[in-house]
Design an enzyme around this catalytic site. Structure first.
Site, PDB file in Angstrom:
ATOM      1  NE  ARG A   1      -2.519  -2.250   8.195  1.00 42.44           N
ATOM      2  CZ  ARG A   1      -2.226  -2.580   6.935  1.00 42.44           C
ATOM      3  NH1 ARG A   1      -2.345  -3.820   6.525  1.00 42.44           N
ATOM      4  NH2 ARG A   1      -1.809  -1.657   6.087  1.00 42.44           N
TER       5      ARG A   1
ATOM      6  NE  ARG B   1      -4.971  -0.477  13.042  1.00 39.73           N
ATOM      7  CZ  ARG B   1      -4.322  -0.318  11.894  1.00 39.73           C
ATOM      8  NH1 ARG B   1      -3.002  -0.237  11.899  1.00 39.73           N
ATOM      9  NH2 ARG B   1      -4.974  -0.243  10.762  1.00 39.73           N
TER      10      ARG B   1
ATOM     11  CE  LYS C   1      -3.033   0.513   3.538  1.00 45.34           C
ATOM     12  NZ  LYS C   1      -2.963   1.808   4.248  1.00 45.34           N
ATOM     13  CB  SER C   2       3.841   2.265   1.982  1.00 41.49           C
ATOM     14  OG  SER C   2       3.284   2.171   3.262  1.00 41.49           O
TER      15      SER C   2
ATOM     16  CG  ASP D   1       0.710  -0.141   9.326  1.00 42.21           C
ATOM     17  OD1 ASP D   1       0.360   0.700  10.189  1.00 42.21           O
ATOM     18  OD2 ASP D   1       1.066   0.176   8.178  1.00 42.21           O
TER      19      ASP D   1
ATOM     20  CB  SER E   1       4.993   9.750  11.868  1.00 39.80           C
ATOM     21  OG  SER E   1       4.147   9.864  10.735  1.00 39.80           O
TER      22      SER E   1
ATOM     23  NE  ARG F   1       6.182   6.671   0.802  1.00 40.37           N
ATOM     24  CZ  ARG F   1       5.327   6.406   1.804  1.00 40.37           C
ATOM     25  NH1 ARG F   1       4.278   5.622   1.600  1.00 40.37           N
ATOM     26  NH2 ARG F   1       5.535   6.907   3.015  1.00 40.37           N
TER      27      ARG F   1
ATOM     28  CD  GLN G   1       0.598   8.058   7.518  1.00 42.98           C
ATOM     29  OE1 GLN G   1       0.060   8.812   8.324  1.00 42.98           O
ATOM     30  NE2 GLN G   1       0.022   6.975   7.052  1.00 42.98           N
TER      31      GLN G   1
HETATM   32  C1  S3P Z   1       2.678   4.685   6.276  1.00 40.76           C
HETATM   33  C2  S3P Z   1       3.261   4.977   7.486  1.00 40.76           C
HETATM   34  C3  S3P Z   1       2.753   4.473   8.770  1.00 40.76           C
HETATM   35  C4  S3P Z   1       1.753   3.356   8.608  1.00 40.76           C
HETATM   36  C5  S3P Z   1       0.775   3.611   7.499  1.00 40.76           C
HETATM   37  C6  S3P Z   1       1.490   3.818   6.176  1.00 40.76           C
HETATM   38  C7  S3P Z   1       3.273   5.237   5.048  1.00 40.76           C
HETATM   39  O1  S3P Z   1       2.134   5.526   9.486  1.00 40.76           O
HETATM   40  O2  S3P Z   1       1.045   3.140   9.815  1.00 40.76           O
HETATM   41  O3  S3P Z   1      -0.121   2.525   7.363  1.00 40.76           O
HETATM   42  O4  S3P Z   1       2.957   4.749   3.945  1.00 40.76           O
HETATM   43  O5  S3P Z   1       4.084   6.170   5.146  1.00 40.76           O
HETATM   44  P1  S3P Z   1       2.986   6.541  10.392  1.00 40.76           P
HETATM   45  O6  S3P Z   1       4.093   6.954   9.553  1.00 40.76           O
HETATM   46  O7  S3P Z   1       2.071   7.654  10.729  1.00 40.76           O
HETATM   47  O8  S3P Z   1       3.374   5.731  11.578  1.00 40.76           O
END
Ligand code: S3P
Length: 441
Positions: A394, A349, A24-25, A318, A170, A29, A172
């Protein structure tokens, strides 16, 4: 959708060789960077789940021509760093937190105004963690009360480069700052308190952008330029994790998960399960587009409880819902600390899993930053019963795996969002031995 999963014991085991859907990540991107690149990028293995499809639709709404997805293949005709157009209406990102946080950074430096919204779950998630650093760069973003979505971004701001010390681990937030940094003059650097996934840094490099990584600090120099490239998205280790735990806890299991991404910033699940005594073997290790990939074989094993090392928490962030299920099947106590980020995911969670585990008769106690779980290594580790996933994909899939060691049937409510990350989960799980039925509620 609702899942009903039969209790297992003697007959329950996971067998076969499967490929779970794309990461997914990396899928998010690939759409973002492909759209901003000069030229056409071909993506294969793209996750056709609701989250990454929402990212794809957002870029189409900003004028990017994207063909597919067709069996994981997507072609993106990039428009260059300054080629996006103002969307006609707010961009609805559904359940996708990654999409909202990364887009906030990427759109803060555009010339047009844009609004980012999400579903009920995403609308409760904290966005101050991205709007704070972006404001320091000169972005203009309004949030709803308490720093929650929707985000209203005012375009036409000139962004300053800066150095940011992230208050939480994080990926993100790190990615959001780096993406905004591509639109600022000079060097933007982000330092993280613990290692988090580095797909942004790796993929930006694959798109020809200079990213400097020095220990816990990543920097990008703006104005940046991306050149189209092809991306092969590996299978998502976060989706593979359900089968890793399922096969570990169900006696007689032997399963191979093919072509799984094993980026070292994502393999906390393997390290933690191995510390618990899991039987996991990696083979066919190769590198695709800057990301390491392998086949992962898992055979059932007697697990033991551990105190999960805190440095592994961000590397498995995750995977905790299903790790809690593994802990319930392990001998003795498992203690998880330093995982307070779990409280601000698609659901809380820690609370939601503790409630569900307790409903299935497990001795699980939620703490502020984790959980303490007393496991049962032999026989049934769970009673049958009903659990609620609180619209969290999840959580739903983690409890489906619990059925492999349950004395009775488990009913799992609110499973629609499994499609955000793992379309076809029930069918694939059934094909390797899980007695799972999906019903419309
Ligand atoms: C992700 C970063 C993670 C993860 C999310 C996807 C990403 O979150 O939990 O499912 O793709 O950068 P955080 O970076 O906020 O921990």
């Amino acid at each position: 959708m609702k899942f009903t999963v039969q209790g297992g014991l003697e007959k329950a085991a996971l067998k076969g060789a499967i490929r779970v859907p794309g990461d997914k990540s990396i899928s998010h991107r690939s759409i973002m960077f492909g759209s901003l690149a000069e030229g056409s990028s071909h993506i294969s293995g793209f996750l056709e789940g609701e989250d990454s499809l929402n990212t794809l639709r957002a870029f189409q709404a900003m004028g990017v021509q994207i063909e597919g997805p067709d069996e994981g293949r997507v072609t993106i005709h990039g428009v260059g760093m300054n080629g996006l157009k103002a969307p006609e209406k707010a961009l609805d990102l559904g359940n996708a937190g990654t999409s909202m946080r990364l887009l906030a950074g990427l759109l803060a430096g555009q010339q047009f105004d844009v609004e980012l919204r999400g579903d009920v779950s995403l609308s409760k998630r904290p966005m101050k963690r991205v709007t704070d650093p972006l404001s320091q760069m000169g972005a203009k973003i309004e949030t709803a009360e308490g720093g929650k979505p929707p985000l209203k971004i005012t375009g036409g701001q000139s962004l300053n480069s800066f150095s940011y010390q992230m208050p939480m681990a994080s990926a993100q937030v790190k990615s959001c700052c780096l993406l905004a940094g591509m639109y600022a003059q000079g060097k933007t650097c982000v330092t993280e308190p613990a290692i988090t996934r580095d797909h942004t840094e790796r993929m930006l490099k694959a798109f020809g952008c200079k990213v400097e990584v020095n220990g816990d600090t990543a920097c990008v120099t703006g104005p940046a330029k991306l050149i189209a490239t092809d991306i092969d998205v590996p299978a998502d280790i976060s989706s593979a994790a359900f089968f890793m735990v399922g096969a570990s806890i169900a006696e007689g299991s032997d399963i191979v998960l093919q072509h799984v991404g094993i980026n070292p910033t994502r393999t906390g699940i393997i390290d933690i399960l191995k510390l618990m005594g899991a039987d996991i073997t990696l083979s066919n290790q190769i590198e695709v587009g800057g990301e390491p990939v392998a086949d992962i074989q898992i055979r059932s094993a007697k697990l033991k409880g551990i105190h999960v090392p805190e440095e592994l928490v961000p590397l498995a962030i995750d995977e905790f819902p299903v790790l809690f299920v593994a802990a319930a099947c392990a001998e003795g106590q498992t203690i998880i600390t330093g995982a307070e980020e779990l409280r601000v995911k698609e659901s809380d969670r820690i609370q939601v899993m503790a409630d569900g585990l307790q409903a299935l008769g497990v001795d699980a106690r939620a703490t502020d930053d984790g959980m303490v779980i007393q496991g049962r290594v032999d026989g049934a580790a769970f009673d049958g019963g009903t659990v609620h996933s609180h619209d969290d994909h999840r959580i739903a899939m983690a409890f489906a795996m619990a059925s492999l060691r349950a004395a009775g049937e488990i009913h799992i409510e609110d499973c629609d969002n499994v499609n955000t990350s793992f379309p076809g989960f029930a069918g694939l799980a059934r094909s390797c031995g899980l007695s799972i039925q999906a019903f419309d509620e």
